[in-house]
Scaffold this active site. Structure first.
Site, PDB file in Angstrom:
ATOM      1  N   PRO A  88       8.509   2.392  -3.267  1.00 27.81           N
ATOM      2  CA  PRO A  88       7.917   2.277  -1.935  1.00 27.81           C
ATOM      3  C   PRO A  88       6.676   3.165  -1.780  1.00 27.81           C
ATOM      4  CG  PRO A  88      10.005   3.452  -1.850  1.00 27.81           C
ATOM      5  CD  PRO A  88       9.867   2.905  -3.235  1.00 27.81           C
ATOM      6  N   GLU A 115      17.593   7.777  -5.488  1.00 24.93           N
ATOM      7  CA  GLU A 115      16.449   8.189  -4.664  1.00 24.93           C
ATOM      8  C   GLU A 115      15.162   8.162  -5.481  1.00 24.93           C
ATOM      9  OE1 GLU A 115      18.794   8.078  -1.715  1.00 24.93           O
ATOM     10  OE2 GLU A 115      16.708   8.680  -1.397  1.00 24.93           O
ATOM     11  N   ARG A 157       2.903 -16.131 -14.187  1.00 22.46           N
ATOM     12  CA  ARG A 157       2.330 -17.436 -13.845  1.00 22.46           C
ATOM     13  C   ARG A 157       0.814 -17.444 -14.041  1.00 22.46           C
ATOM     14  NH1 ARG A 157       0.378 -18.160  -8.929  1.00 22.46           N
ATOM     15  NH2 ARG A 157       1.082 -20.317  -8.761  1.00 22.46           N
ATOM     16  N   ASP A 172      -4.005 -21.111  -4.929  1.00 24.54           N
ATOM     17  CA  ASP A 172      -2.963 -20.306  -4.279  1.00 24.54           C
ATOM     18  C   ASP A 172      -3.553 -19.491  -3.136  1.00 24.54           C
ATOM     19  OD1 ASP A 172      -0.969 -21.027  -6.022  1.00 24.54           O
ATOM     20  OD2 ASP A 172      -1.234 -19.291  -7.341  1.00 24.54           O
TER      21      ASP A 172
HETATM   22  N1  LIG Z   1      10.424  -0.715  -1.408  1.00 20.86           N
HETATM   23  C1  LIG Z   1      10.880  -0.410  -2.708  1.00 20.86           C
HETATM   24  C2  LIG Z   1      12.027   0.397  -2.891  1.00 20.86           C
HETATM   25  O1  LIG Z   1      12.661   0.866  -1.754  1.00 20.86           O
HETATM   26  C3  LIG Z   1      12.494   0.713  -4.163  1.00 20.86           C
HETATM   27  C4  LIG Z   1      11.829   0.226  -5.273  1.00 20.86           C
HETATM   28  C5  LIG Z   1      10.696  -0.589  -5.128  1.00 20.86           C
HETATM   29  C6  LIG Z   1      10.224  -0.898  -3.851  1.00 20.86           C
HETATM   30  N2  LIG Z   1       9.059  -1.724  -3.689  1.00 20.86           N
HETATM   31  O2  LIG Z   1       8.460  -2.121  -4.777  1.00 20.86           O
HETATM   32  O3  LIG Z   1       8.618  -2.066  -2.581  1.00 20.86           O
END
Ligand SMILES: Nc1c(O)cccc1[N+](=O)[O-]
Length: 243
Positions: A88, A115, A157, A172
């Protein structure tokens, strides 16, 4: 192209045996290898995590396990791979980034769980290979595997030969062929379904008119759903972006 995925849940990557990516693997266009991180864990319990320094909830994946895994996986082929880490905290996945990765000979994806991964793993990896952190969006998943599936499909792809008709990728959403706009609405037979007709212009066969219609519909759709894309195009190309 070779793609390695390292995870504690190899079965999560089973969809890579199916459909487009599965066909490309069997055709020899993609060499996709999934590795169980626990292969590099030691001790009776094959632990891959530990409590975070400084306190805080949950556990972190440990550097020694990931270090040993990446040493072996990234050292097992020709040249140096690009390491992609779904998180994230990463930069957003975009079609442009996927297209750039599609021209790489070798990608390694590291799927975090718990985590996340001890920060020193990426610091150490950056000393030996390009490393990019990538996010699917601003929400929380339980780990990187789902994101890895998305990245592998988005990249695969675009690898030459994987799509039956390469022109499909050009129209696309977000692609160069649509000028980075959302794709226009599309239709197929029957011409009339319930009380809904295929737009007349698409049945006329005049390609120039069809292209203009699709462009206009792309602009309308993008303005309604993703005005941020229009702002970016304006900033990049000025008003000519909408000719
Ligand atoms: N959002 C998230 C996560 O919470 C854990 C691994 C990868 C992601 N992501 O790629 O968005």
């Amino acid at each position: 192209m070779r793609i390695d995925v390292v995870t504690i849940f190899p079965a999560y990557l089973a969809p890579l045996d199916e459909a487009l990516v599965g066909r490309a693997r069997r055709a020899g266009l993609l060499d996709v290898r999934v590795h169980d991180l626990r292969r590099w864990a030691t001790g009776v319990h094959k632990a891959v995590d530990d409590a975070p320094y400084g306190g805080g909830p949950g556990m972190l994946m440990t550097a020694p396990v990931w270090g040993a895994a990446l040493d072996e996986v990234a050292g097992s082929g020709e040249g140096v791979p690009r390491l992609l880490v779904p998180t994230p905290a990463g930069a957003p996945l975009t079609q442009r980034r996927a297209a750039s990765w599609a021209s790489e000979p070798w990608l390694v994806l590291a799927c975090g769980r718990y985590e996340g991964i001890d920060a020193r793993v990426l610091d150490d990896a950056r000393r030996r290979m390009p490393v990019e952190e990538v996010s699917l969006g601003d929400y929380v998943l339980a780990g990187g595997e789902v994101a890895a599936l998305v990245v592998v499909e988005a990249v695969s792809r675009l690898v030459p030969g994987v799509l039956g008709n390469p022109a499909s990728a050009e129209l696309d959403s977000f692609a160069e062929g649509t000028g980075g706009l959302l794709e226009a609405p599309a239709y197929t037979r029957p011409e009339r379904w319930r009380d809904l007709d295929v737009p007349e212009v698409l049945r006329g066969g005049n390609h120039a008119v069809v292209d203009r219609w699709r462009r206009d519909r792309s602009l309308e759709r993008t303005a309604a759903v993703r005005p941020d894309l229009l702002d970016a195009l304006l900033a990049r190309h000025g008003a000519a972006a909408f000719d």
